[in-house]
Enzyme design. Structure first.
Site, PDB file in Angstrom:
ATOM      1  N   CYS A  71     -12.890  -9.819   8.129  1.00  0.00           N
ATOM      2  CA  CYS A  71     -14.256 -10.265   7.856  1.00  0.00           C
ATOM      3  C   CYS A  71     -14.766  -9.827   6.488  1.00  0.00           C
ATOM      4  CB  CYS A  71     -15.207  -9.746   8.933  1.00  0.00           C
ATOM      5  SG  CYS A  71     -15.492  -7.959   8.884  1.00  0.00           S
TER       6      CYS A  71
ATOM      7  N   ASP B 279       0.858  -1.183   0.000  1.00  0.00           N
ATOM      8  CA  ASP B 279       0.000   0.000   0.000  1.00  0.00           C
ATOM      9  C   ASP B 279       0.890   1.227   0.000  1.00  0.00           C
ATOM     10  OD1 ASP B 279      -2.694   1.376   0.467  1.00  0.00           O
ATOM     11  OD2 ASP B 279      -1.515   2.109   2.156  1.00  0.00           O
TER      12      ASP B 279
ATOM     13  N   GLU C 107      -1.065  -1.445  -5.865  1.00  0.00           N
ATOM     14  CA  GLU C 107      -2.247  -0.757  -6.366  1.00  0.00           C
ATOM     15  C   GLU C 107      -1.990  -0.202  -7.766  1.00  0.00           C
ATOM     16  OE1 GLU C 107      -4.239   1.511  -2.723  1.00  0.00           O
ATOM     17  OE2 GLU C 107      -2.076   1.802  -2.849  1.00  0.00           O
TER      18      GLU C 107
ATOM     19  N   ASP D 265      -2.858   1.209   7.108  1.00  0.00           N
ATOM     20  CA  ASP D 265      -2.066   0.957   5.906  1.00  0.00           C
ATOM     21  C   ASP D 265      -1.768  -0.529   5.743  1.00  0.00           C
ATOM     22  OD1 ASP D 265      -1.942   3.695   5.260  1.00  0.00           O
ATOM     23  OD2 ASP D 265      -0.304   3.977   6.681  1.00  0.00           O
TER      24      ASP D 265
ATOM     25  N   CYS E 191     -16.627  -6.562  12.948  1.00  0.00           N
ATOM     26  CA  CYS E 191     -16.000  -7.600  13.775  1.00  0.00           C
ATOM     27  C   CYS E 191     -15.080  -7.031  14.839  1.00  0.00           C
ATOM     28  CB  CYS E 191     -15.227  -8.583  12.889  1.00  0.00           C
ATOM     29  SG  CYS E 191     -13.767  -7.871  12.093  1.00  0.00           S
TER      30      CYS E 191
END
Length: 271
Positions: A208, A62, A141, A234, A227
């Site tokens: 989740c 990221d 990304e 990050d 959750c």
């Protein structure tokens, strides 16, 4: 010898140069002059791609401004800040136009920017080499950086908003060297880099799979409202990128093994 060599430059003759590394088999070279007045010569060499560890390891990366690179295993890398740029720019703004003092100040600004560019380049090369050797498959990304750093100034008829803030963000993105890092990583880990759609990767829980902007509490904190998973924002986004598939806010494809669900009441207390 090990440090100095000579090269024949057309219409100039033999020029001595100091080598920064050992010369490999090269095809051509290019001589350039940077804004700070330094001459450089670059020999065109196509290096062989680096090999991974061969253990099937997968990493998601990221890219950000506060934290330059955050990996899915928790490792982080920070680009060096541009030192002395603001001070040199302020000194230049106080000089009278056309004066010798302004010429010296402009040269000082150019040297500071050149030094900052050298530090960014060194960071990109060392970090991309480390990551290419440490992981077999690397996912990043698919960012349109050129569009992200576009000026928000607008036009006379439709002036932009928050222009100064956007300009500061653009400078931070440029200093982070997102594009240069991705390019060098793809060169060194050829065939082992995949680009992932970044949509909702920062809003999706890596545990989740719930997608919600309210889970991103701050720049560094991610607390899932479904959750109650809590972690670094990050790193959470990097884990979503490492999963290899993008999520959507309502239905559609989701991260591997995860499904969207409505927030559930938390029965256990979270410290």
């Amino acid at each position: 010898n090990r440090r100095w060599s000579r090269v024949a430059v057309p219409k100039v003759g033999w020029v001595r140069l100091r080598r920064s590394r050992d010369l490999a088999e090269w095809k051509s070279y290019r001589v350039t002059l940077d804004p700070s007045g330094r001459w450089h010569i670059a020999f065109a060499v196509i290096p062989a791609p680096l090999e991974g560890p061969g253990d099937g390891s997968v990493a998601g990366i990221d890219r950000g401004v506060a934290v330059t690179l955050a990996l899915s295993d928790g490792a982080t890398y920070q680009a060096p800040p541009p030192l002395g740029v603001r001070k040199a720019a302020r000194a230049l703004s106080r000089c009278q136009r056309g004066s010798h003092r302004r010429q010296r100040a402009k040269a000082r600004v150019a040297r500071v920017h050149a030094r900052a560019a050298d530090r960014r380049r060194d960071f990109v090369e060392k970090t991309s080499t480390t990551i290419a050797r440490r992981y077999d498959l690397i996912r990043i990304e698919d960012l349109r950086v050129a569009n992200m750093v576009r000026s928000a100034r607008g036009t006379i008829d439709q002036p932009g908003r928050n222009v100064a803030q956007k300009a500061g963000l653009n400078r931070s993105i440029v200093n982070a060297a997102w594009t240069a890092f991705a390019t060098r990583l793809e060169d060194k880990a050829a065939g082992r880099v995949e680009r992932v759609d970044p949509a909702f990767t920062s809003q999706c829980c890596s545990v989740c799979g719930h997608v919600g902007a309210e889970s991103r509490k701050s720049q560094a904190l991610f607390r899932c409202v479904a959750c109650a998973y809590t972690g670094n924002a990050d790193v959470n986004a990097a884990r979503n990128i490492a999963a290899g598939r993008v999520v959507t806010a309502r239905g559609g494809p989701v991260l591997a093994g995860l499904v969207n669900r409505e927030p559930q009441r938390v029965t256990s207390s979270v410290a």
